[in-house]
Design a protein around this motif. Structure first.
Motif, mmCIF file in Angstrom:
data_model
loop_
_atom_site.group_PDB
_atom_site.id
_atom_site.type_symbol
_atom_site.label_atom_id
_atom_site.label_comp_id
_atom_site.label_asym_id
_atom_site.label_seq_id
_atom_site.Cartn_x
_atom_site.Cartn_y
_atom_site.Cartn_z
ATOM 1 N N LEU A 67 12.321 -12.698 22.614
ATOM 2 C CA LEU A 67 12.311 -11.273 22.923
ATOM 3 C C LEU A 67 12.376 -10.431 21.652
ATOM 4 O O LEU A 67 11.639 -9.451 21.492
ATOM 5 C CB LEU A 67 13.471 -10.944 23.852
ATOM 6 C CG LEU A 67 13.592 -9.503 24.336
ATOM 7 C CD1 LEU A 67 12.324 -9.076 25.066
ATOM 8 C CD2 LEU A 67 14.810 -9.366 25.246
ATOM 9 N N ASP A 68 13.235 -10.820 20.731
ATOM 10 C CA ASP A 68 13.359 -10.088 19.474
ATOM 11 C C ASP A 68 12.062 -10.127 18.671
ATOM 12 O O ASP A 68 11.594 -9.096 18.164
ATOM 13 C CB ASP A 68 14.507 -10.680 18.650
ATOM 14 C CG ASP A 68 14.694 -9.968 17.319
ATOM 15 O OD1 ASP A 68 14.938 -8.749 17.334
ATOM 16 O OD2 ASP A 68 14.584 -10.634 16.265
ATOM 17 N N LEU B 145 9.042 -10.664 19.813
ATOM 18 C CA LEU B 145 7.995 -9.931 20.517
ATOM 19 C C LEU B 145 8.114 -8.428 20.254
ATOM 20 O O LEU B 145 7.111 -7.733 20.062
ATOM 21 C CB LEU B 145 8.096 -10.226 22.018
ATOM 22 C CG LEU B 145 6.850 -9.944 22.870
ATOM 23 C CD1 LEU B 145 5.685 -10.818 22.430
ATOM 24 C CD2 LEU B 145 7.154 -10.177 24.348
ATOM 25 N N ARG B 146 9.335 -7.948 20.220
ATOM 26 C CA ARG B 146 9.541 -6.518 19.918
ATOM 27 C C ARG B 146 9.074 -6.176 18.505
ATOM 28 O O ARG B 146 8.490 -5.115 18.272
ATOM 29 C CB ARG B 146 11.012 -6.169 20.102
ATOM 30 C CG ARG B 146 11.440 -6.095 21.569
ATOM 31 C CD ARG B 146 12.933 -5.990 21.701
ATOM 32 N NE ARG B 146 13.340 -5.737 23.079
ATOM 33 C CZ ARG B 146 14.565 -5.972 23.551
ATOM 34 N NH1 ARG B 146 15.513 -6.462 22.741
ATOM 35 N NH2 ARG B 146 14.842 -5.712 24.818
ATOM 36 N N ARG B 147 9.322 -7.056 17.560
ATOM 37 C CA ARG B 147 8.862 -6.814 16.188
ATOM 38 C C ARG B 147 7.341 -6.778 16.120
ATOM 39 O O ARG B 147 6.758 -5.935 15.423
ATOM 40 C CB ARG B 147 9.382 -7.917 15.260
ATOM 41 C CG ARG B 147 10.889 -7.922 15.071
ATOM 42 C CD ARG B 147 11.246 -8.929 13.997
ATOM 43 N NE ARG B 147 12.636 -9.345 14.067
ATOM 44 C CZ ARG B 147 13.184 -10.263 13.290
ATOM 45 N NH1 ARG B 147 12.439 -10.864 12.367
ATOM 46 N NH2 ARG B 147 14.453 -10.585 13.412
ATOM 47 N N HIS C 10 5.296 -5.975 18.507
ATOM 48 C CA HIS C 10 4.841 -4.737 19.139
ATOM 49 C C HIS C 10 4.963 -3.568 18.170
ATOM 50 O O HIS C 10 4.069 -2.711 18.095
ATOM 51 C CB HIS C 10 5.655 -4.467 20.404
ATOM 52 C CG HIS C 10 5.413 -3.116 20.996
ATOM 53 N ND1 HIS C 10 6.272 -2.048 20.792
ATOM 54 C CD2 HIS C 10 4.407 -2.638 21.759
ATOM 55 C CE1 HIS C 10 5.793 -0.995 21.412
ATOM 56 N NE2 HIS C 10 4.680 -1.320 22.015
ATOM 57 N N ALA C 11 6.037 -3.522 17.427
ATOM 58 C CA ALA C 11 6.262 -2.423 16.490
ATOM 59 C C ALA C 11 5.223 -2.408 15.373
ATOM 60 O O ALA C 11 4.952 -1.353 14.792
ATOM 61 C CB ALA C 11 7.666 -2.520 15.897
ATOM 62 N N ALA D 82 13.105 -6.496 30.219
ATOM 63 C CA ALA D 82 13.357 -6.240 28.803
ATOM 64 C C ALA D 82 12.094 -5.858 28.038
ATOM 65 O O ALA D 82 12.168 -5.199 26.989
ATOM 66 C CB ALA D 82 13.993 -7.475 28.157
ATOM 67 N N THR D 83 10.928 -6.263 28.555
ATOM 68 C CA THR D 83 9.683 -5.971 27.848
ATOM 69 C C THR D 83 8.865 -4.871 28.515
ATOM 70 O O THR D 83 7.743 -4.581 28.082
ATOM 71 C CB THR D 83 8.810 -7.245 27.761
ATOM 72 O OG1 THR D 83 8.573 -7.751 29.089
ATOM 73 C CG2 THR D 83 9.491 -8.312 26.923
ATOM 74 N N ASN E 66 8.949 -1.777 28.366
ATOM 75 C CA ASN E 66 8.603 -0.614 27.533
ATOM 76 C C ASN E 66 7.692 -0.977 26.360
ATOM 77 O O ASN E 66 7.441 -0.130 25.497
ATOM 78 C CB ASN E 66 9.885 0.033 26.988
ATOM 79 C CG ASN E 66 10.655 -0.887 26.056
ATOM 80 O OD1 ASN E 66 10.469 -2.111 26.094
ATOM 81 N ND2 ASN E 66 11.522 -0.317 25.246
ATOM 82 N N LEU E 67 7.187 -2.203 26.321
ATOM 83 C CA LEU E 67 6.367 -2.630 25.183
ATOM 84 C C LEU E 67 4.876 -2.414 25.418
ATOM 85 O O LEU E 67 4.082 -2.598 24.489
ATOM 86 C CB LEU E 67 6.618 -4.111 24.867
ATOM 87 C CG LEU E 67 8.034 -4.497 24.439
ATOM 88 C CD1 LEU E 67 8.086 -5.956 24.033
ATOM 89 C CD2 LEU E 67 8.528 -3.601 23.305
ATOM 90 N N THR F 103 4.196 -3.952 33.565
ATOM 91 C CA THR F 103 3.359 -4.940 32.881
ATOM 92 C C THR F 103 2.550 -5.732 33.903
ATOM 93 O O THR F 103 3.122 -6.323 34.816
ATOM 94 C CB THR F 103 4.227 -5.912 32.059
ATOM 95 O OG1 THR F 103 5.002 -5.191 31.103
ATOM 96 C CG2 THR F 103 3.346 -6.928 31.337
#
Length: 384
Positions: free
Chosen positions: A182-183, A185-187, A189-190, A217-218, A220-221, A248
């Motif tokens: 998860l961490d 994947l967020r990076r 996306h950013a 958790a995802t 908002n990505l 999603t």
């Protein structure tokens, strides 16, 4: 009326490519790259090529090759054959009892799919048409492609490499370590650039609760889709629950077999993206029908593929024939079995690839380049 077609030989060519780095998913690891190519030749000397899915189990390639020449080939050699779609239905029906007797629904579906692919290639070449145009007069000449086969731990490097050769859409494999995945994947996306899209694939790796938590958790990505967050055979209630939790889109289909299974998946509405694999089930005949049904129901058709070059090109032709906003999956891990086709293909430009020019698939395997990796060649050519 279709010209009379008689197949005089059916070959199964098995290849195994050693890997410097294994390919890992949430359910298993590939220590080498296998491939089974189908070569059909008719009484005019026309040749058609297909590919049979054989990634798992590790011994599967040789089994599929033997199944093709011992069971499927004797049913088609030296007889007048119908259209590809009609022959696909005939072979599927003719092996139903064998599938029940052996419990090998997957292997039979895969072998018939690879045969169907080769037969479509052969018939299109005879007709002087590309495979896509043989399936639909309205076929496009190019398709959008996305970079796949990206392990979450390698994603930063591999996304950058894929971007540098023309890709604008990327799919990463998750389902290994929930918090870490998860961490990362967020990076990712950013770090996306304008016009780029990120997708995730859990390969059925989450429990129901983990799937729910990951989708929340995802949410908002802005993921393009979440693929197989839970087991494909989970009940419709769970799939509907997951679809209702997130904006999603949910994707799946590579592990569905049979027209009823796809009809049910399309009708349920839980899967927004339908992903049959033409080397695993259906070939062009079955997958094009699924693509048409999916589009008619407002779903996206995005063919799954993880194999060698013949099946990848066939998937592009089916997608081009189906139209719509689908995307072609291209595993970007090193794979000579994918790259050893002539002419060279694919070449990605701003996220798009042109279909090969020429008749049928428009490509052939480079057998000379692959010679050192060929482990078996079985030939069926006797009159039945």
């Amino acid at each position: 009326m279709q010209d009379e077609i008689k197949i005089v030989s059916a070959d199964a060519l098995v290849f195994r490519l050693p890997l410097e780095k294994p390919v890992s998913t949430s359910f298993g690891t590939m220590l080498d790259r296998p491939a089974v190519f189908v070569r059909l030749e008719d009484d005019r000397g026309t040749v058609g090529w297909g590919e049979i899915w054989c990634n798992w189990p590790a011994c599967g390639a040789e089994h599929r090759a033997r199944l093709l020449v011992s069971d499927i080939a004797p049913r088609i050699l030296w007889r007048s054959l119908p259209s590809p779609k009609d022959l696909w239905r005939e072979l599927t029906a003719a092996t139903e009892i064998l599938v029940l007797q052996t419990g090998e629904v997957g292997p039979y579906a895969q072998v018939i799919a690879g045969f169907d692919m080769a037969y479509w290639d052969l018939t299109a070449r005879r007709a002087g048409s590309s495979l896509a145009k043989a399936m639909s007069d309205m076929a496009a000449h190019q398709v959008r492609a996305y970079a796949s086969g990206i392990h979450i731990l390698d994603a930063e490097r591999m996304v950058a490499e894929a971007r540098s050769v023309g890709y604008r859409d990327f799919k990463v494999k998750v389902g290994f370590d929930f918090d870490r995945d998860l961490d990362l994947l967020r990076r990712l996306h950013a770090d996306l650039r304008p016009g780029e899209t990120l997708h995730a694939d859990a390969n059925q790796g989450f429990s129901a609760e983990q799937g729910r938590a990951f989708l929340r958790a995802t949410d908002n990505l802005g993921l393009g889709w979440m693929e197989e967050p839970v087991r494909v055979d989970s009940d419709d209630v769970l799939w509907a629950d997951l679809a209702g939790l997130t904006s999603t889109p949910l994707a799946g289909g590579e592990n569905l077999i049979g027209e009823p299974a796809f009809q049910s998946a399309i009708a349920s509405g839980s899967l927004s993206v339908i992903q049959p694999d033409a080397a695993k089930w259906g070939g062009p005949s079955g997958c094009f029908a699924v693509a048409q049904a999916a589009r008619a129901a407002g779903r996206r058709y995005c063919p799954h593929f993880l194999g060698a070059g013949i099946g990848l090109v066939a998937s592009a032709h089916i997608l081009a024939a189906a139209g719509g906003d689908g995307m072609l999956e291209v595993d970007i891990n090193p794979n000579l079995l994918r790259d050893a086709i002539v002419p060279r293909w694919p070449i990605v430009r701003q996220g798009w690839v042109d279909l090969p020019e020429g008749k049928g698939l428009g490509v052939e395997p480079d057998l000379q380049q692959l010679a050192s990796f060929q482990t078996m060649r079985l030939v069926a050519e006797e009159r039945s």
